[in-house]
Design a protein around this motif. Structure first.
Motif, PDB file in Angstrom:
ATOM      1  N   LEU A 146       0.913  -1.160   0.000  1.00 20.79           N
ATOM      2  CA  LEU A 146       0.081  -0.144  -0.122  1.00 20.79           C
ATOM      3  C   LEU A 146       1.014   1.221  -0.038  1.00 20.79           C
ATOM      4  O   LEU A 146       1.684   1.475   0.962  1.00 20.79           O
ATOM      5  CB  LEU A 146      -0.794  -0.027   1.344  1.00 20.79           C
ATOM      6  N   HIS A 147       0.675   2.193  -0.921  1.00 22.89           N
ATOM      7  CA  HIS A 147       1.286   3.599  -0.958  1.00 22.89           C
ATOM      8  C   HIS A 147       0.021   4.477  -0.671  1.00 22.89           C
ATOM      9  O   HIS A 147      -1.167   4.284  -0.889  1.00 22.89           O
ATOM     10  CB  HIS A 147       1.849   3.770  -2.050  1.00 22.89           C
ATOM     11  N   ASP A 148       0.375   5.901  -0.943  1.00 20.26           N
ATOM     12  CA  ASP A 148      -0.712   6.887  -0.870  1.00 20.26           C
ATOM     13  C   ASP A 148      -0.283   8.117  -1.347  1.00 20.26           C
ATOM     14  O   ASP A 148       0.963   8.538  -1.078  1.00 20.26           O
ATOM     15  CB  ASP A 148      -0.931   7.082   0.723  1.00 20.26           C
ATOM     16  N   PHE A 181       4.183  13.527  -2.347  1.00 23.89           N
ATOM     17  CA  PHE A 181       4.562  12.478  -1.372  1.00 23.89           C
ATOM     18  C   PHE A 181       3.826  11.293  -1.471  1.00 23.89           C
ATOM     19  O   PHE A 181       2.738  11.058  -1.804  1.00 23.89           O
ATOM     20  CB  PHE A 181       4.314  13.160  -0.085  1.00 23.89           C
ATOM     21  N   CYS A 182       4.661  10.201  -0.785  1.00 23.01           N
ATOM     22  CA  CYS A 182       3.932   8.999  -0.445  1.00 23.01           C
ATOM     23  C   CYS A 182       3.466   9.232   0.987  1.00 23.01           C
ATOM     24  O   CYS A 182       4.398   9.539   1.874  1.00 23.01           O
ATOM     25  CB  CYS A 182       4.828   7.861  -0.609  1.00 23.01           C
ATOM     26  N   ALA A 183       2.139   9.006   1.467  1.00 19.41           N
ATOM     27  CA  ALA A 183       1.755   9.320   2.661  1.00 19.41           C
ATOM     28  C   ALA A 183       1.227   8.198   3.507  1.00 19.41           C
ATOM     29  O   ALA A 183       0.322   8.187   4.222  1.00 19.41           O
ATOM     30  CB  ALA A 183       0.749  10.482   2.555  1.00 19.41           C
ATOM     31  N   TYR A 185       3.009   4.727   5.307  1.00 18.92           N
ATOM     32  CA  TYR A 185       4.247   3.995   5.763  1.00 18.92           C
ATOM     33  C   TYR A 185       4.639   2.768   4.694  1.00 18.92           C
ATOM     34  O   TYR A 185       3.502   1.972   4.907  1.00 18.92           O
ATOM     35  CB  TYR A 185       4.525   3.727   7.040  1.00 18.92           C
ATOM     36  N   CYS A 186       5.466   2.768   4.031  1.00 22.00           N
ATOM     37  CA  CYS A 186       5.675   1.588   3.151  1.00 22.00           C
ATOM     38  C   CYS A 186       6.973   1.071   3.119  1.00 22.00           C
ATOM     39  O   CYS A 186       7.131   0.243   2.129  1.00 22.00           O
ATOM     40  CB  CYS A 186       5.274   2.020   1.578  1.00 22.00           C
ATOM     41  N   GLY A 187       7.664   1.084   4.281  1.00 24.34           N
ATOM     42  CA  GLY A 187       8.940   0.331   4.211  1.00 24.34           C
ATOM     43  C   GLY A 187      10.195   1.599   4.315  1.00 24.34           C
ATOM     44  O   GLY A 187       9.828   2.479   4.608  1.00 24.34           O
ATOM     45  N   ASN A 189      12.596   3.046   2.947  1.00 18.63           N
ATOM     46  CA  ASN A 189      12.639   3.963   2.126  1.00 18.63           C
ATOM     47  C   ASN A 189      11.482   5.027   1.815  1.00 18.63           C
ATOM     48  O   ASN A 189      11.169   5.936   0.932  1.00 18.63           O
ATOM     49  CB  ASN A 189      13.594   4.085   0.819  1.00 18.63           C
ATOM     50  N   HIS A 190      10.477   4.916   2.669  1.00 14.37           N
ATOM     51  CA  HIS A 190       9.032   5.460   2.381  1.00 14.37           C
ATOM     52  C   HIS A 190       9.295   6.979   2.484  1.00 14.37           C
ATOM     53  O   HIS A 190       8.691   7.755   1.452  1.00 14.37           O
ATOM     54  CB  HIS A 190       8.032   5.087   3.685  1.00 14.37           C
ATOM     55  N   SER A 191      10.272   7.704   3.337  1.00 16.91           N
ATOM     56  CA  SER A 191      10.260   8.999   3.277  1.00 16.91           C
ATOM     57  C   SER A 191      10.972   9.500   2.033  1.00 16.91           C
ATOM     58  O   SER A 191      10.843  10.841   1.791  1.00 16.91           O
ATOM     59  CB  SER A 191      11.007   9.412   4.380  1.00 16.91           C
TER      60      SER A 191
END
Ligand code: CUA
Length: 374
Positions: A146-148, A181-183, A185-187, A189-191
């Motif tokens: 899941l990403h956002d 952004f990816c909003a 938390y997906c692992g 290097n999410h940030s």
């Protein structure tokens, strides 16, 4: 990131048509909360002083009900909460009902990047170029978790979910460079999973498009997969031997399934039909199609959906913007023919001009033979 012209410090710029609506609603909520918080705290303090214990063991005055008061404190909160609901509903409808004439861009998330593709074929990673003043629809899915997708300046944000298509739309109002952004938390290097949206004047955007290597358009890639690489055409092409469901004119129409259920043939349905064909068999057909799970990537699936969309249907071929030009041979796209059945003539035309329908397909010449073998 442009930080100018924000009317509240710390807030991102307003750069889409509904940014002011989201902010307006947000400030309305803050104003209501502030009004009641301040009012209640002030009343507590005032009453604490006024009614403090003046003599030991005093008894309070008895109070009896007041219809007027009770009605008032029921009706006022009711009206307030209905305005909140109404505001929220309006903003929601504006954001999640995609206009038909939107320019579609495909987005595939993966750990940890955003892969985007324009209908004219240009691919981008962690960057999105869009023209100002134009409605843009993002159709999105993910290869892994899941990403956002979050574009604060547009006040738009939506989950990107494995095994599903989600979409949002926006219309940018100001040229500029905005955070993406990816909003979720997906692992690890999410940030770092982010980039920029570049909003450009139409002319600059056209220049950018023509100056960027385009490769195949999603429709062309989809057709190549359909006709050659995956061999879908061996069952789904028209003619007397057709075994698979008819795809011409299918998109966004209602499909009757074995068992009597009716579903809408949208992106999601097409994707599911490729990965899990026996799940939703069209009435009148046998469940003979093998699954293509594991054989196609999410990006290829998006292309296949784009191709099937280009074959016509309700709002399919028309809303697909620039793709019309990439399908000049009418290999199948024929929105004026709701039945979409390929006539023998059109098939002869197709096979007598090898490559006309697919210039990228060396094996195109062998295709008529393959069809006859069915
Ligand atoms: Cu992708 Cu967080």
């Amino acid at each position: 990131m442009q930080q100018n012209s924000t009317w509240v410090p710390l807030f991102p710029e307003q750069a889409s048509t509904f940014a002011w609506q989201v902010d307006g609603l947000y400030f309305y909520l803050i104003a209501i909360s502030a009004f009641f918080t301040i009012g209640i705290v002030a009343a507590i303090m005032y009453f604490a002083v006024k009614y403090r214990e003046k003599e030991k063991f005093a008894t309070g005055v008895e109070i009896h009900g007041s219809i007027a008061l009770e009605t008032l404190w029921s009706i006022i909160p009711f009206i307030i909460s209905m305005t909140v609901f109404l505001g929220g509903a309006i903003v929601y409808y504006n954001q999640y009902r995609t206009p038909k004439d939107a320019m579609e861009i495909y987005v595939v998330g993966k750990q940890w990047m955003w892969k985007l593709q324009h209908q004219t074929g240009q691919r981008e990673i962690n960057e999105l170029h869009v023209p100002v003043g134009r409605k843009v629809k993002l159709t999105m899915t993910t290869e892994d978790v899941l990403h956002d997708l979050f574009i604060p300046a547009f006040r738009t944000k939506i989950d990107v979910i494995p095994g599903r298509y989600t979409s949002i739309w926006f219309e940018a109002t100001k040229p500029g460079k905005y955070h993406l952004f990816c909003a979720e938390y997906c692992g690890l290097n999410h940030s770092g999973m982010g980039g920029f949206v570049y909003v450009m004047e139409q002319r600059d955007f056209d220049n950018w498009l023509s100056g960027t290597v385009s490769g195949q358009t999603p429709v062309e890639t989809g057709r190549d997969l359909f006709e050659n690489k995956l061999g879908c055409a061996s069952c789904h092409a028209g003619g007397p031997q057709q075994r698979g469901a008819k795809l011409e004119g299918l998109f966004n129409t209602d499909v009757k399934l074995v068992g009597g259920q009716t579903v809408k043939a949208d992106d999601e349905y097409i994707r599911n039909s490729i990965l899990n064909p026996s799940g939703q068999v069209v009435e009148g057909y046998q469940p003979i199609m093998p699954t293509f799970k594991g054989q196609v990537t999410e990006e290829q699936l998006v292309s296949l959906v784009a191709y099937i969309k280009s074959l016509g249907g309700e709002g399919g071929a028309n809303s697909s913007g620039g793709t019309g030009t990439s399908n000049p041979s009418g290999a199948a796209a024929n929105p004026s023919n709701p039945n979409g059945a390929r006539t023998p003539t059109s098939q002869i035309t197709n096979s007598s001009v090898p490559g006309a329908s697919n210039p990228n397909a060396p094996s195109n010449t062998s295709e008529p033979t393959r069809r006859e073998n069915n």
